[in-house]
Design a protein around this motif. Sequence first.
Motif, PDB file in Angstrom:
ATOM      1  N   UNK A   1       0.839  -1.195   0.000  1.00 39.00           N
ATOM      2  CA  UNK A   1       0.000   0.000   0.000  1.00 39.00           C
ATOM      3  C   UNK A   1       0.878   1.251   0.000  1.00 39.00           C
ATOM      4  N   UNK A   2       0.420   2.271  -0.701  1.00 44.92           N
ATOM      5  CA  UNK A   2       1.076   3.567  -0.616  1.00 44.92           C
ATOM      6  C   UNK A   2       0.031   4.642  -0.877  1.00 44.92           C
ATOM      7  N   UNK A   3       0.394   5.869  -0.624  1.00 45.10           N
ATOM      8  CA  UNK A   3      -0.577   6.956  -0.752  1.00 45.10           C
ATOM      9  C   UNK A   3      -0.002   8.075  -1.603  1.00 45.10           C
ATOM     10  N   UNK A   4      -0.870   8.776  -2.296  1.00 46.97           N
ATOM     11  CA  UNK A   4      -0.480   9.923  -3.111  1.00 46.97           C
ATOM     12  C   UNK A   4      -1.408  11.091  -2.805  1.00 46.97           C
TER      13      UNK A   4
ATOM     14  N   UNK B   1      -6.090  18.177  -3.032  1.00 48.84           N
ATOM     15  CA  UNK B   1      -5.802  18.011  -1.607  1.00 48.84           C
ATOM     16  C   UNK B   1      -6.183  16.660  -1.044  1.00 48.84           C
ATOM     17  N   UNK B   2      -6.989  15.912  -1.771  1.00 51.61           N
ATOM     18  CA  UNK B   2      -7.343  14.574  -1.294  1.00 51.61           C
ATOM     19  C   UNK B   2      -6.109  13.687  -1.232  1.00 51.61           C
ATOM     20  N   UNK B   3      -6.223  12.652  -0.438  1.00 51.99           N
ATOM     21  CA  UNK B   3      -5.175  11.635  -0.410  1.00 51.99           C
ATOM     22  C   UNK B   3      -5.777  10.325  -0.875  1.00 51.99           C
ATOM     23  N   UNK B   4      -5.182   9.742  -1.912  1.00 55.77           N
ATOM     24  CA  UNK B   4      -5.666   8.447  -2.386  1.00 55.77           C
ATOM     25  C   UNK B   4      -4.704   7.369  -1.904  1.00 55.77           C
TER      26      UNK B   4
ATOM     27  N   UNK C   1     -10.109  12.779   2.799  1.00 57.04           N
ATOM     28  CA  UNK C   1     -10.114  14.228   2.559  1.00 57.04           C
ATOM     29  C   UNK C   1     -10.258  14.964   3.878  1.00 57.04           C
ATOM     30  N   UNK C   2      -9.372  15.906   4.082  1.00 54.42           N
ATOM     31  CA  UNK C   2      -9.473  16.796   5.239  1.00 54.42           C
ATOM     32  C   UNK C   2     -10.073  18.090   4.733  1.00 54.42           C
TER      33      UNK C   2
END
Lengths: 216, 216
Positions: free
Chosen positions: A125-128, A143-146, A212-213
């Motif tokens: 797993x990783x995030x962008x 600004x979201x993180x997927x 999402x923050x």
Amino acid sequence: MPAISTRQQQILDFLREYHADRSYMPSIREIQLACGISSTSVVDYNLRLLERDGHIRRSPDISRAIELVGDSEADLVEVARVPILGAIAAGEPIPVPEAGAYAGDDDRESLSLPPELTPRDTDNLYALRVKGYSMIDACVTDGDIVVLRHARDARNGEMVAAWLSMQEEATLKHFYLEGENVRLMPANPSMEPIVVPADSVQVHGKVVAVMRRVAA
Amino acid sequence: MPAISTRQQQILDFLREYHADRSYMPSIREIQLACGISSTSVVDYNLRLLERDGHIRRSPDISRAIELVGDSEADLVEVARVPILGAIAAGEPIPVPEAGAYAGDDDRESLSLPPELTPRDTDNLYALRVKGYSMIDACVTDGDIVVLRHARDARNGEMVAAWLSMQEEATLKHFYLEGENVRLMPANPSMEPIVVPADSVQVHGKVVAVMRRVAA
DNA sequence: TACCCTGCAGAACGTCCGTTCTGATTTCCT
DNA sequence: AGGAAATCAGAACGGACGTTCTGCAGGGTA
């Protein structure tokens, strides 16, 4: 549970603060010093009350054997740590995870995935971070993180992060292989799918979660 | 990091086990007893080696001041627990949090908010499941979970969950008070705002975060 | 006023516990 | 085999630390 006295609240606060840096508990004499109390017996007296009221637990005759109960420690949850490898934007290449870059590497920024969003398998797993508004048709915005699982292919219907070599564009779409073409469907059902040759689509990973923050 | 000796592994295992029940650490003599060691000096000797190799940390002259480092405990993260109070859908009234329904109530379903998504103030937070596609202009889609802070009003620019009494509709929009009207802006900049009389808008809460689990 | 309960002060006791010193035993390398 | 280094045994020292006892001060109540 009776109301807590000022002195007891003071002690409880100090216990939490002390336990935050070190991971053991202060001795009675340290509590005495920190709270400006003139006698160890007063500390003991108040600790007894705190134990009676269920705020702490103590083991007799054992040094520093104070345990905080029903405390913030109860909200300690096991989470999966996911490294944030970079950003994904329409016109920029998608960052590629190097081997062994997934977990344990504490150098890079990381994200904790709450159990409710964690898939059965937490490997690869990783995030962008999402830059720009180009993926708004996937309900993903600036600004979201997927969170992605690294993969080079996908099964039909899965949402993937892909690089379209013809358009030179990164995108998030639902993936359908149809013969020699790939149909990429936006999550928003009111928008049109695009169809491209299969060999012009490079799947980088499958989307696992989006976070999402929202600015206050 | 040198290979660990049998004796040291034995001690390390005992430390973890002991710390699991109680939340403090054993004394040197307890380690001695549990591991069948004949002298406290042997325990001290091996603890020194464990500290040298980075497996534990010790504070001199302090009882039970052993800390486990780099342990599985590292992925225990403090999270905020947020109750899921129900669902939000276009045509249905928004569930209203009753007093004291925010934290601690373990009856209802709840969600853990990772630190990265947690606002400074964790009071009055609750979560709603999104039903349907009516809020897609806020980049929120069916199945998403929105985390809200209970509020009856909002400052300009904040994203709110509101009930429009004229349309009999729940919605998520950015809030702008303009004289006697409220302008509600979709997050998607390409879509049109709506303007309604201020007294026909009931703000239920401010959106703090959005979380989405994508089907595998 | 007398009485009791709560909270605090001071001191002393006895044990808990980390540390250290000396020396024995084992392991490993040449 | 011989010697150095690692590991262990036993005991003792001294401070750390939980506990307890006595006494004092305020505050509420009959």
